[in-house]
Write a protein that holds these residues in place. Structure first.
Motif, PDB file in Angstrom:
ATOM      1  N   THR A 120       0.843  -1.190   0.000  1.00  0.00           N
ATOM      2  CA  THR A 120       0.000   0.000   0.000  1.00  0.00           C
ATOM      3  C   THR A 120       0.880   1.241   0.000  1.00  0.00           C
ATOM      4  OG1 THR A 120      -0.101   0.106   2.422  1.00  0.00           O
ATOM      5  CG2 THR A 120      -1.752  -1.256   1.314  1.00  0.00           C
ATOM      6  N   ALA A 121       0.232   2.386  -0.041  1.00  0.00           N
ATOM      7  CA  ALA A 121       0.986   3.638  -0.033  1.00  0.00           C
ATOM      8  C   ALA A 121       1.690   3.860   1.288  1.00  0.00           C
ATOM      9  CB  ALA A 121       0.046   4.808  -0.334  1.00  0.00           C
ATOM     10  N   TYR A 122       1.243   3.183   2.342  1.00  0.00           N
ATOM     11  CA  TYR A 122       1.806   3.390   3.667  1.00  0.00           C
ATOM     12  C   TYR A 122       2.611   2.203   4.173  1.00  0.00           C
ATOM     13  CZ  TYR A 122      -2.395   0.653   4.574  1.00  0.00           C
ATOM     14  OH  TYR A 122      -3.363  -0.303   4.536  1.00  0.00           O
ATOM     15  N   GLY A 123       2.592   1.079   3.477  1.00  0.00           N
ATOM     16  CA  GLY A 123       3.312  -0.093   3.968  1.00  0.00           C
ATOM     17  C   GLY A 123       2.760  -1.374   3.376  1.00  0.00           C
ATOM     18  N   TRP A 124       2.255  -2.271   4.263  1.00  0.00           N
ATOM     19  CA  TRP A 124       1.788  -3.582   3.828  1.00  0.00           C
ATOM     20  C   TRP A 124       0.465  -3.920   4.498  1.00  0.00           C
ATOM     21  CZ3 TRP A 124       4.577  -5.712  -0.018  1.00  0.00           C
ATOM     22  CH2 TRP A 124       5.915  -5.314  -0.157  1.00  0.00           C
ATOM     23  N   ARG A 125      -0.359  -4.681   3.759  1.00  0.00           N
ATOM     24  CA  ARG A 125      -1.602  -5.196   4.311  1.00  0.00           C
ATOM     25  C   ARG A 125      -1.575  -6.719   4.192  1.00  0.00           C
ATOM     26  NH1 ARG A 125      -5.076  -4.012   0.655  1.00  0.00           N
ATOM     27  NH2 ARG A 125      -5.354  -1.817   1.209  1.00  0.00           N
ATOM     28  N   TYR A 126      -1.703  -7.405   5.344  1.00  0.00           N
ATOM     29  CA  TYR A 126      -1.632  -8.859   5.384  1.00  0.00           C
ATOM     30  C   TYR A 126      -3.005  -9.459   5.688  1.00  0.00           C
ATOM     31  CZ  TYR A 126       3.448  -8.213   6.026  1.00  0.00           C
ATOM     32  OH  TYR A 126       4.774  -7.872   5.891  1.00  0.00           O
ATOM     33  N   GLN A 127      -3.219 -10.679   5.217  1.00  0.00           N
ATOM     34  CA  GLN A 127      -4.358 -11.498   5.620  1.00  0.00           C
ATOM     35  C   GLN A 127      -3.809 -12.740   6.312  1.00  0.00           C
ATOM     36  OE1 GLN A 127      -7.581 -10.977   5.358  1.00  0.00           O
ATOM     37  NE2 GLN A 127      -7.924  -9.454   3.776  1.00  0.00           N
ATOM     38  N   LEU A 128      -4.245 -12.977   7.548  1.00  0.00           N
ATOM     39  CA  LEU A 128      -3.813 -14.144   8.303  1.00  0.00           C
ATOM     40  C   LEU A 128      -4.981 -15.096   8.495  1.00  0.00           C
ATOM     41  CD1 LEU A 128      -1.888 -12.392  11.228  1.00  0.00           C
ATOM     42  CD2 LEU A 128      -1.084 -12.830   8.922  1.00  0.00           C
ATOM     43  N   VAL A 129      -4.661 -16.372   8.567  1.00  0.00           N
ATOM     44  CA  VAL A 129      -5.656 -17.383   8.922  1.00  0.00           C
ATOM     45  C   VAL A 129      -5.231 -17.983  10.254  1.00  0.00           C
ATOM     46  CG1 VAL A 129      -6.774 -19.538   8.274  1.00  0.00           C
ATOM     47  CG2 VAL A 129      -6.164 -17.874   6.506  1.00  0.00           C
ATOM     48  N   LEU A 130      -6.083 -17.850  11.266  1.00  0.00           N
ATOM     49  CA  LEU A 130      -5.761 -18.348  12.596  1.00  0.00           C
ATOM     50  C   LEU A 130      -5.902 -19.864  12.644  1.00  0.00           C
ATOM     51  CD1 LEU A 130      -7.615 -15.728  14.837  1.00  0.00           C
ATOM     52  CD2 LEU A 130      -5.220 -15.721  14.135  1.00  0.00           C
ATOM     53  N   SER A 131      -5.000 -20.502  13.367  1.00  0.00           N
ATOM     54  CA  SER A 131      -5.123 -21.944  13.609  1.00  0.00           C
ATOM     55  C   SER A 131      -5.971 -22.226  14.834  1.00  0.00           C
ATOM     56  CB  SER A 131      -3.731 -22.563  13.789  1.00  0.00           C
ATOM     57  OG  SER A 131      -3.047 -21.952  14.881  1.00  0.00           O
ATOM     58  N   SER A 132      -6.050 -21.251  15.740  1.00  0.00           N
ATOM     59  CA  SER A 132      -6.871 -21.365  16.947  1.00  0.00           C
ATOM     60  C   SER A 132      -7.015 -19.968  17.534  1.00  0.00           C
ATOM     61  CB  SER A 132      -6.228 -22.317  17.966  1.00  0.00           C
ATOM     62  OG  SER A 132      -4.966 -21.806  18.390  1.00  0.00           O
ATOM     63  N   GLY A 133      -7.826 -19.857  18.585  1.00  0.00           N
ATOM     64  CA  GLY A 133      -7.977 -18.579  19.264  1.00  0.00           C
ATOM     65  C   GLY A 133      -8.797 -17.589  18.456  1.00  0.00           C
ATOM     66  N   THR A 134      -8.610 -16.302  18.778  1.00  0.00           N
ATOM     67  CA  THR A 134      -9.366 -15.224  18.141  1.00  0.00           C
ATOM     68  C   THR A 134      -8.412 -14.099  17.761  1.00  0.00           C
ATOM     69  OG1 THR A 134      -9.801 -14.065  20.230  1.00  0.00           O
ATOM     70  CG2 THR A 134     -11.375 -15.777  19.583  1.00  0.00           C
ATOM     71  N   VAL A 135      -8.974 -13.069  17.137  1.00  0.00           N
ATOM     72  CA  VAL A 135      -8.164 -11.909  16.767  1.00  0.00           C
ATOM     73  C   VAL A 135      -7.568 -11.242  18.005  1.00  0.00           C
ATOM     74  CG1 VAL A 135     -10.149 -10.363  16.799  1.00  0.00           C
ATOM     75  CG2 VAL A 135      -8.160  -9.774  15.415  1.00  0.00           C
ATOM     76  N   ALA A 136      -8.208 -11.418  19.162  1.00  0.00           N
ATOM     77  CA  ALA A 136      -7.671 -10.836  20.401  1.00  0.00           C
ATOM     78  C   ALA A 136      -6.289 -11.389  20.721  1.00  0.00           C
ATOM     79  CB  ALA A 136      -8.624 -11.099  21.560  1.00  0.00           C
ATOM     80  N   ASP A 137      -6.028 -12.664  20.390  1.00  0.00           N
ATOM     81  CA  ASP A 137      -4.712 -13.257  20.658  1.00  0.00           C
ATOM     82  C   ASP A 137      -3.631 -12.580  19.818  1.00  0.00           C
ATOM     83  OD1 ASP A 137      -5.833 -15.155  22.425  1.00  0.00           O
ATOM     84  OD2 ASP A 137      -6.457 -16.377  20.726  1.00  0.00           O
ATOM     85  N   ILE A 138      -3.982 -12.138  18.616  1.00  0.00           N
ATOM     86  CA  ILE A 138      -3.015 -11.425  17.776  1.00  0.00           C
ATOM     87  C   ILE A 138      -2.815 -10.009  18.292  1.00  0.00           C
ATOM     88  CG2 ILE A 138      -2.507 -10.650  15.437  1.00  0.00           C
ATOM     89  CD1 ILE A 138      -2.388 -13.655  15.774  1.00  0.00           C
TER      90      ILE A 138
END
Length: 681
Positions: A255-273
């Motif tokens: 992107t114009a500001y850096g990077w945009r990633y898509q992750l797939v969790l193996s367990s847990g929730t977005v809160a763990d990230i």
């Protein structure tokens, strides 16, 4: 300068050598394994030598026994010729013992087994590495001490033989050191000796050696340049180091500001990230507030979006559009900021209460001036400036139709606005849900700062205005550094249709967003850094927003309005004329007494849209028991009061119809406030 730098570098290199810091664990492990191999090889060679020696002795014994047997046989032949052979045979001279041959066979088998043995190393442990490093350090200390003593003795000998020669040697040594320092100053870098080669070929790679396959070390994201694959590797290694429950990291989008990633969790929730974000930012060598995460898909809880800001996405904000006086309407959307994706944030300010939460230096002034700049350009809006402590709207303050700079002034202005809101609601036609702003009856935006500094009555008036001002298009833009319930009293955050979170406290986030797990969902305004001073903007002006159209935790930015430009626009709009705020018409002086009494009852109840006759009867009896309290205790009290009230209104010449309240049990008969105002006007 390079000589001094080189001297410091040489001193540093000497310290590294003295402490054996130039030796990595791989160096030490190779030394330990080679020592193991040398020890095994020495023992192996000694054992083989002993076996061969024993075999040689057995062969010699066998050879001697065979020789002795041959001699005995020859002697027996000679004795037979003389007639004495039987005596020798009877003396036991029959040949060599078979035990010697058996022992030779055993030693030969042992030699074969020894020849087939292979060296098996012992795995190097951290304790062994520490001991090995200590032994190397001790050897170096002894070698350095011996070398120093030898040099001092040689120099003393030269001095004893010729002081001039000793001084020449000393000068030459200084010149060599200076030259070495100059070279080191230009070619700085840690010296690392080559790793000793292993003296054997192990069946499997030993630990801590260059034959092992270690996990790649994480690296700074800036090293990826503009290569998505390398950027993905950097994120993957950082997540792996901190044991994030991630099954897959997709190829990032630049992107114009850096990077945009898509992750797939193996367990847990977005809160763990999100809990790991500060440590991941450290590993990637980006700013603590420069990495964001949120759920990427409401239908897929395992999908997480991470945005890494390697540059400021708002470094070149759009300039403020030129807005001539009276060219806008408060009922049309205006963007309050630009998102990280380059999208606007449109909001309709008419009748919309706004809450702005920001620490000192968070950019609250920039957001307030952005809202006020638009409102003062509207032909159907009036601005009120309430700040009992500071300067309020600053350069835009001349555009305000009311200003309050003390708690008492704030109380008076809020009282006036509340009465205006009630009067507008009371005079709304039955077919109209809310007030329609016009230049003669504009919408009102009251900018209220320093809410905790208001008087108790001022706070009460502000809360009442928050609850009743929406329909009347009299709204509050409330600014605070603390959004807790103690600071806002009874003004619950849900009352505000627009909620803006700038750099603030973590405790404010769940209350303003309205979710106890707001932080774990990606609302991270507490990670933003307030501006420490006017020369360092830091994250001032960046914000998250909840509006009727925006519910996702997306970072946004409001451009600051330069003070000189704000002053120019304010002067221009004041000169062109601004909508005025005329006081609401009071009850006509000639209004009948029964009408005044009913309006007072409605005001006591908080000016609800309608009141049932039964409740009016309670107030009427309290106001004049002789007239209205005659039926107290009777079952037909409400009926009698209703008949009498209808009669009194007709006597006063007021045609006020009754209605049925479907919202209350029994659908009681009631009077509406708007009908009463209509009858009076």
């Amino acid at each position: 300068m390079s000589i001094a730098t080189g001297a410091r570098h040489l001193r540093t290199e000497w310290g590294r050598w003295w402490n054996a810091d130039d030796q990595t664990d791989t160096h030490i492990a190779h030394r330990i394994l080679n020592d193991q191999y040398r020890l095994w090889r020495g023992l192996h060679q000694r054992t083989k030598a002993e076996v061969r020696q024993n075999i040689g002795l057995m062969k010699q014994q066998q050879k001697q026994a065979t020789h002795m047997q041959m001699q005995r046989m020859h002697a027996m032949k000679q004795m037979r010729g003389r007639g004495g052979g039987g005596f020798l045979y009877g003396m036991g001279m029959g040949g060599a013992s078979p035990m010697v041959s058996y022992r030779m066979m055993q030693w030969a088998q042992l030699e074969i087994r020894i020849g087939q043995e292979e060296f098996a190393h012992t795995e190097v442990t951290p304790g062994m590495l520490a001991v090995g490093r200590g032994q190397l350090r001790a050897r170096r200390h002894r070698a350095a001490a011996g070398t120093l003593l030898a040099v001092l003795a040689a120099w003393a000998g030269i001095w004893w033989a010729s002081p001039l020669a000793a001084l020449a040697v000393l000068a030459a040594t200084g010149a060599v050191f200076t030259a070495a320092a100059a070279v080191a100053g230009r070619r700085r870098g840690e010296h690392r000796p080559p790793v000793p080669r292993l003296l054997f070929v192990p069946p499997k790679p030993p630990a801590h050696t260059d034959l092992a396959e270690p996990d790649p070390e994480p690296f700074a994201l800036r090293e990826a340049g503009r290569t998505p694959k390398v950027a993905r590797d950097a994120m993957t290694l950082a997540l792996r180091r901190h044991q994030a429950p991630v099954a897959e990291v997709s190829l990032p989008a630049e992107t114009a500001y850096g990077w945009r990633y898509q992750l797939v969790l193996s367990s847990g929730t977005v809160a763990d990230i999100i809990r790991l974000l500060p440590r991941i930012a450290t590993t990637l060598r980006v700013g603590a507030s420069r990495i964001l995460a949120r759920a990427a898909d409401p239908d897929d809880a395992a999908l997480v979006q991470i945005q890494v800001l390697t540059s400021d996405p708002f470094a070149d904000p759009l300039p403020y559009p030129e807005r001539p006086p009276g060219s806008c309407s408060i009922t049309t959307p205006v963007s309050i900021g630009l998102s990280i994706e380059g999208e606007t944030t449109p909001v309709v300010l008419a009748g919309q209460h706004v809450l702005i939460v920001a620490d000192t230096g968070g950019g609250k002034t920039g957001m307030v001036q952005a809202l006020a700049e638009y409102a003062t350009a509207c032909a159907d809006a009036a601005v009120v400036d309430i700040d009992p402590v500071k300067r309020g709207l600053k350069a835009l303050a001349p555009c305000a139709v009311r200003r309050a700079r003390t708690p008492q002034e704030a109380e008076d202005v809020l009282d006036e606005l509340l009465q205006l809101a009630r009067d507008r609601i009371a005079t709304l036609p039955p077919t109209q849900d809310s007030h329609h702003p016009t230049p003669d009856a504009p919408a009102v935006l009251a900018f209220l700062d320093e809410f905790p500094q208001l008087s108790d009555r001022g706070k009460t008036l502000a809360v009442q205005l928050l609850r009743t001002g929406r329909e009347a298009r009299v709204s509050i833009v409330l600014c605070t550094q603390d959004a807790t319930r103690d600071a806002l009293s009874d003004a619950i955050a849900d009352v505000f249709g627009v909620r803006i979170l700038m750099p603030c406290r973590a405790a404010d986030v769940p209350l303003v967003v309205g979710l106890s797990d707001a932080v774990s969902r990606g609302w991270l305004p507490h990670h933003l850094i307030p501006s420490p001073d006017e020369h360092d903007p830091a994250d001032a002006g960046k914000f998250y927003a909840i509006t009727p159209r925006h519910r996702d935790p997306i970072l946004r930015y409001v451009s600051p309005l330069p003070p000189a430009e704000a002053d120019r626009r304010a002067r221009e709009r004041v000169a062109a004329g601004l909508p005025t705020l005329t006081p609401s018409p009071a009850v006509p002086p000639q209004a009948p007494e029964i009408a005044r009494l009913l309006l007072k009852i409605f005001a006591t109840e908080g000016d609800p849209p309608a009141l049932p006759v039964a409740r009016l009867a309670d107030h009427l009896a309290a106001a004049d028991p002789a007239v209205w309290g005659r039926w107290d205790g009777r079952k037909d009290r409400t009926t009698m009061v209703g008949r009498t009230l209808r009669t009194e209104l007709k006597k006063a010449g007021l045609d006020v119809p009754t209605v049925r309240l479907d919202s209350e049990p029994g659908r009681p008969t009631a009077y509406r406030l708007t009908d009463l105002h209509t009858a009076l006007t």
